[in-house]
Design a protein around this motif. Sequence first.
Motif, PDB file in Angstrom:
ATOM      1  N   UNK A  17     -19.057 -78.831 -41.679  1.00  0.00           N
ATOM      2  CA  UNK A  17     -18.137 -78.496 -40.586  1.00  0.00           C
ATOM      3  C   UNK A  17     -16.774 -78.110 -41.140  1.00  0.00           C
ATOM      4  N   UNK A  64     -16.886 -74.866 -42.726  1.00  0.00           N
ATOM      5  CA  UNK A  64     -16.941 -73.871 -41.645  1.00  0.00           C
ATOM      6  C   UNK A  64     -15.553 -73.594 -41.099  1.00  0.00           C
ATOM      7  N   UNK A  65     -14.829 -74.706 -40.887  1.00  0.00           N
ATOM      8  CA  UNK A  65     -13.474 -74.564 -40.347  1.00  0.00           C
ATOM      9  C   UNK A  65     -12.598 -73.769 -41.302  1.00  0.00           C
ATOM     10  N   UNK A  73     -10.877 -66.341 -42.525  1.00  0.00           N
ATOM     11  CA  UNK A  73     -11.192 -65.004 -42.004  1.00  0.00           C
ATOM     12  C   UNK A  73     -10.092 -64.477 -41.109  1.00  0.00           C
ATOM     13  N   UNK A  91      -7.001 -60.358 -40.421  1.00  0.00           N
ATOM     14  CA  UNK A  91      -6.614 -59.949 -39.055  1.00  0.00           C
ATOM     15  C   UNK A  91      -5.124 -60.147 -38.856  1.00  0.00           C
ATOM     16  N   UNK A 129     -11.916 -55.417 -45.330  1.00  0.00           N
ATOM     17  CA  UNK A 129     -12.195 -56.247 -44.154  1.00  0.00           C
ATOM     18  C   UNK A 129     -13.696 -56.393 -43.941  1.00  0.00           C
ATOM     19  N   UNK A 130     -14.402 -55.251 -44.041  1.00  0.00           N
ATOM     20  CA  UNK A 130     -15.847 -55.319 -43.817  1.00  0.00           C
ATOM     21  C   UNK A 130     -16.530 -56.140 -44.910  1.00  0.00           C
ATOM     22  N   UNK A 187     -15.896 -59.726 -44.162  1.00  0.00           N
ATOM     23  CA  UNK A 187     -16.716 -60.131 -43.020  1.00  0.00           C
ATOM     24  C   UNK A 187     -18.157 -60.358 -43.467  1.00  0.00           C
ATOM     25  N   UNK A 188     -18.643 -59.442 -44.291  1.00  0.00           N
ATOM     26  CA  UNK A 188     -20.007 -59.546 -44.768  1.00  0.00           C
ATOM     27  C   UNK A 188     -20.197 -60.842 -45.559  1.00  0.00           C
ATOM     28  N   UNK A 233     -20.099 -63.906 -43.322  1.00  0.00           N
ATOM     29  CA  UNK A 233     -21.317 -64.114 -42.536  1.00  0.00           C
ATOM     30  C   UNK A 233     -22.462 -64.588 -43.415  1.00  0.00           C
ATOM     31  N   UNK A 234     -22.584 -63.998 -44.587  1.00  0.00           N
ATOM     32  CA  UNK A 234     -23.664 -64.421 -45.476  1.00  0.00           C
ATOM     33  C   UNK A 234     -23.486 -65.886 -45.850  1.00  0.00           C
ATOM     34  N   UNK A 258     -24.190 -68.205 -42.739  1.00  0.00           N
ATOM     35  CA  UNK A 258     -25.529 -68.281 -42.169  1.00  0.00           C
ATOM     36  C   UNK A 258     -26.606 -68.513 -43.219  1.00  0.00           C
ATOM     37  N   UNK A 259     -26.375 -67.988 -44.413  1.00  0.00           N
ATOM     38  CA  UNK A 259     -27.426 -68.175 -45.404  1.00  0.00           C
ATOM     39  C   UNK A 259     -27.015 -69.053 -46.565  1.00  0.00           C
ATOM     40  N   UNK A 315     -27.051 -67.522 -51.518  1.00  0.00           N
ATOM     41  CA  UNK A 315     -27.611 -66.226 -51.159  1.00  0.00           C
ATOM     42  C   UNK A 315     -26.667 -65.095 -51.526  1.00  0.00           C
TER      43      UNK A 315
END
Lengths: 565, 228
Positions: A8, A11-12, A18, A22, A532-533, A536-537, A540-541, A544-545, A549
């Motif tokens: 957690x 995650x925070x 991220x 922005x 940025x992309x 983001x990629x 996310x990886x 989630x993985x 990974x």
Amino acid sequence: MAEEKKSKQRHRVMVFESMYPILALMLILVACVELCDAATVVDVYRLIQYDISGVPFGSRFSSLNHHAASLSFQRGADLSRSVLILPLRELDIAFVQDYISQKQSLGGLLILLPQTFRPGNVGGGSLSSENDGFRSLLGQLEKLLVHGNIPFPVYFAFENEETDAMLADVKKNDALGQQATATTGGYKLVISVSEPRKIASPTITNIQGWLPGLRAEGDSSQLPTIAVVASYDTFGAAPALSVGSDSNGSGVVALLEVARLFSVLYSNPKTRGKYNLLFALTSGGPYNYEGTQKWLKSLDQRMRESIDYAICLNSVGSWDSELLIHVSKPPDNAYIKQIFEGFSNVAEDLGFQVALKHKKINISNSRVAWEHEQFSRLRVTAATLSELSTPPELLENAGSLSDTRQLVNEDAIIKGVKLVAESLAKHIYGHQGKDIKIFADDSSLAVNPFYVRSWLDLLSQTPRVAPFLSKNEPLIMALKKELEDYTAEVSVQHESLDGSFTFYDSTKASLNIYQVASVTFDLLLLLVLGSYLIVLFSFLVITTRGLDDLISLFRRPPSRKVKMG
Amino acid sequence: MTLFHFFNCAILTFGPHAVYYSATPLSEYDTLGTSVKAAVVYLATALVKLVCLATFLQVSETEVFDPYQEALKAMIGFIDVAGLYYALAQLTHRNISQNHKFQAVGLGWAFADSVLHRLAPLWVGARGLEFTWDYVLQGLEANANLVFTISLAALGSLMWLRKNKPKSLIPIIYTCAIIIATMPSITSYLKRVMGWHFPKIVGFELVTSLVMAFISCQLFILCQRPSL
């Protein structure tokens, strides 16, 4: 449980991390928000382009697609791909002269005129000393531009908020030494018009009105005629702005008012004089009064011989106490003496002076400085009534940019009308030497100031350069109708302009002002977006993985090799 | 140069969707079919919303905030929620875990939304000579919208697909869902009544989307705990 808490927390942390790109983007946004101007469109008027016997004059190009630059550019900078914006307020004639005479290349020239010179602008008589300074400066500039051969487009525009803002921005950028090019952003000025083409067969249109006099019954001899003539067309640096309020809008208005007064007198046979009256509005004035010459030649010989004398009106709108009568016959000629005496007596009564000026005609010189010279060349006695003391040069004093409504004083025109009307009436009715005022104020024959004002206002908003007027131009139709109201017979004569003058079209255009970003800005934006992309990629990886990974994504090729081996 | 700008704004608007698909396990489980189905459902929902708006709404000349009109717009906005429900619950998907189902549905939904609302203005406007920040801001808005849609899909799946939820969390779930569903009304309120300009609104949307994503993520994890 501890593992859950850890994930957690991670995650925070990831969420907060991220947010940084922005936040950075938002900061850039906030810093650069003032660049959000939309494109503006401004009406611009092109410098005239013409040839005299093949010799080119004026601005030879019309389309424009360059970055804007101002006078604060670094000395020695290359302006061949920039448009120089010159406000009249800060104009340096010597600089422009240098640029044109040294044939330095320039992408284009945009001259910003104060709003007071706008044709429809009637008000604003204050700060007249400042305006006088502008007028003389504008006159000098016009002379320079009209008589030069300029290899880049030159446009005139009127100052407004948008152009002021743009100019301030451009000055700021130039002062920092950043020339506006494709890589540094700035303003781009675009005028997209086709190449200017020759005007195929320019026409000049003369309008004449004939008011017959009282012929006694059984009298077959031709009545004598008096002609009142004024040329109505103009010529100036910007044909779409050549309204020529004084030269010769004032003359046209005076002619129309005299025609109106005499039509009232002649409407009743009891007051009709024994002279015919011929009113002519001629064109081709700036081009050696070609229209007048052609009109005279087209007149019936008998009619021409019956003309006692002709009065030509040229610029009667801004004089104060003295009006000049220009003649080409020597002053001791009997006819001239008679005319002058008549005029000066009436002038004395009205409270001002007239002076006689004699200029000999040089037959070998094709330059026709005054309209009466065309009459004199055909042996008709004529004189020009004008406030100008020296004869204007070719294409000068014919409706320049500074000749706007504010320059003209209605009272001067009214005084001129009274002078002409009373003098003609004295001659027609034989009242010389008697103290009779026919067109007195408060009478039914008084000069109508509202008529004078309304026609003056109309003419001050209508550009009248002859090659750009079609045969059925609304103005010509209006003048014709006006003369039809006051005279018995009106005829319109269309002639083509002399071959030695060639004109080119494209006199008015729309200027689009774009605020453009530089290529470096786009590249920077691409870089930011790419990162940025990627962030983001990865985020996310990882979420989630799992981090493994992500690392394995980069380690895939070697591991395959190992497997094969 | 201006095609360059168009390309930049396009990758800002549509890039995150592609990145999301490829980065998360969605690509591994080949959930493209679900996303496509969700996109089709979005199109149908958009059509229905359009017809309702045209029938019931009065177009006002000025930018005045009319509470009645806004309430009507919000109610029509709930058609969106109904569409999402249909896509999540009623459509038959291949056997994919709930975790991935809502993500795929949300992704397809958001992508269709971006294409429908933002592609045409981008194509027409960003290629011009004049530079404005509008299209970059629009791209950022698309990003925020993606996050919102996925959060809404997550909450939706919690509401309709998960049977055993801790009682205490249900009201939170519903409030969050309602907030996300009424985001359009909130932004129009901010624009008209408070007079916020576009950059400020986009910033607000981005921040709110992240907050909502975080909250719905937490709720999802909390709800997953009993089933473990």
